[in-house]
Design an enzyme around this catalytic site. Sequence first.
Site, PDB file in Angstrom:
ATOM      1  N   SER A 185       0.741  -1.123   0.080  1.00  0.00           N
ATOM      2  CA  SER A 185      -0.056  -0.044  -0.071  1.00  0.00           C
ATOM      3  C   SER A 185       0.763   1.140  -0.142  1.00  0.00           C
ATOM      4  CB  SER A 185      -0.983   0.003   1.370  1.00  0.00           C
ATOM      5  OG  SER A 185      -1.959   0.980   1.157  1.00  0.00           O
ATOM      6  N   HIS A 203      -7.789  -0.222  -1.380  1.00  0.00           N
ATOM      7  CA  HIS A 203      -7.660  -1.125  -2.510  1.00  0.00           C
ATOM      8  C   HIS A 203      -8.704  -1.666  -2.796  1.00  0.00           C
ATOM      9  CE1 HIS A 203      -3.593  -0.627  -1.282  1.00  0.00           C
ATOM     10  NE2 HIS A 203      -3.809  -0.721   0.214  1.00  0.00           N
TER      11      HIS A 203
END
Length: 311
Positions: free
Chosen positions: A86, A195
Amino acid sequence: MSFLFMFPGQGSQRAGMLHALPDDPAVAQTLTEAGDVLGVDPLTLDTAEALRSTVAVQLCLLIAGVAVARTLTRQDAGPDMVAGLSIGAWPAAVVAGVLEFSDALRLVRLRAQLMEDAYPSGYGMVAIIGLAEPEVSGIVAQVSTTATPAYVANVNAERQIVVAGNDAALARVAERALSHGASKATRLCMAVPSHCPLLDAQAAELAAAAAKATAHAPQVTYVSSSRARALFRANLIVEDLAWNMARPVLWHDTLRHALERGANMAVEVPGGGALARLAQGVFAAEAVLDAGAGLDAVRVRIRRWGRGDGR
C-alpha cells in the site's frame, strides 16, 4: 546474494515513530528535507493525536521508510530489490530511485488527503485469519450491496485476507467468516476502504498529479504489490503507485515473485514485525529480518551473507 527491503502499509504506524529513528546523518537529512517540503516540522506528525489523521500516518510511514533505508544504504547495507504494501510502495519507489523524495512527499500528502476527504467515517478494513481467499470472496459476495459495499482488498498470506468496505458490511463479513471457521476477524486501524473500487475517482486524480512528476528508471528492482511482478519502466511504476489505493494488494504473490527473482533475504523497513511475520511464510525464517529490532543486526547479517553483485 540479493536483499529485499519490504516497506509496510497503514496500520503499522505508532506514536513516536519518527522520534525513535536512529541517530544517523541520513535520518537527520531526511527529516530536514521533509520539513522543507511540507512546511511543518515532521516530528509533530507522530503524536497519538496527529496520527488520527490519515495524512499524518501516511507521511510518517513514507519518511520513516526512506530514513531507515537511507541509513542502511549509507552503511553499505542497502537493498537489491524493494516492495511496499500500500503506502509502503512510495518509500520503496524513492529508495529505488524512481521518484525524488520531495515529489513523493507532495504526492503522498495529496493521496492521503483525497482518501481522508472521501471517507471521513463509516468505512474501513477487517483482516480475516484462517480462511483462504476463495472462501472470503464467497462471503463478501453474499454480503456486499450497493448500500453496504465490501471488497476483497489484500491477500497478505494464503490464509490472511483483508476486506474493505462499509462498517455494516464489514461487521457482517466478520460474523460470517467466524461462523465459517475463521480463527480471527480483526478490525484494522484504518479509517478508509483502501484497495478497492471505492477509491477509483481519488486514484484517477492522484494519477493526473503524479504524471507531472519527474520519474527515473529504477536503480534496484521494484516489485509492484498490485501486480505481484517487477516493473522497470518509470512511467508504469508511477502509474502503479497512483492507482494502488484502488487495486487489491497481492502481497503473498509479491513475496513469492521476489523469491523467484532471486531475493535471498527479506528485511522489513523501517520495522514493526508485521511484514516480517508474513515473509516467514515464503522465505526461510533465518532469512527474514525486522529493522525495528536494530539496524546493527541487519547490517551485520547483510555483510555476513555477502552480495552476489560484488557490492
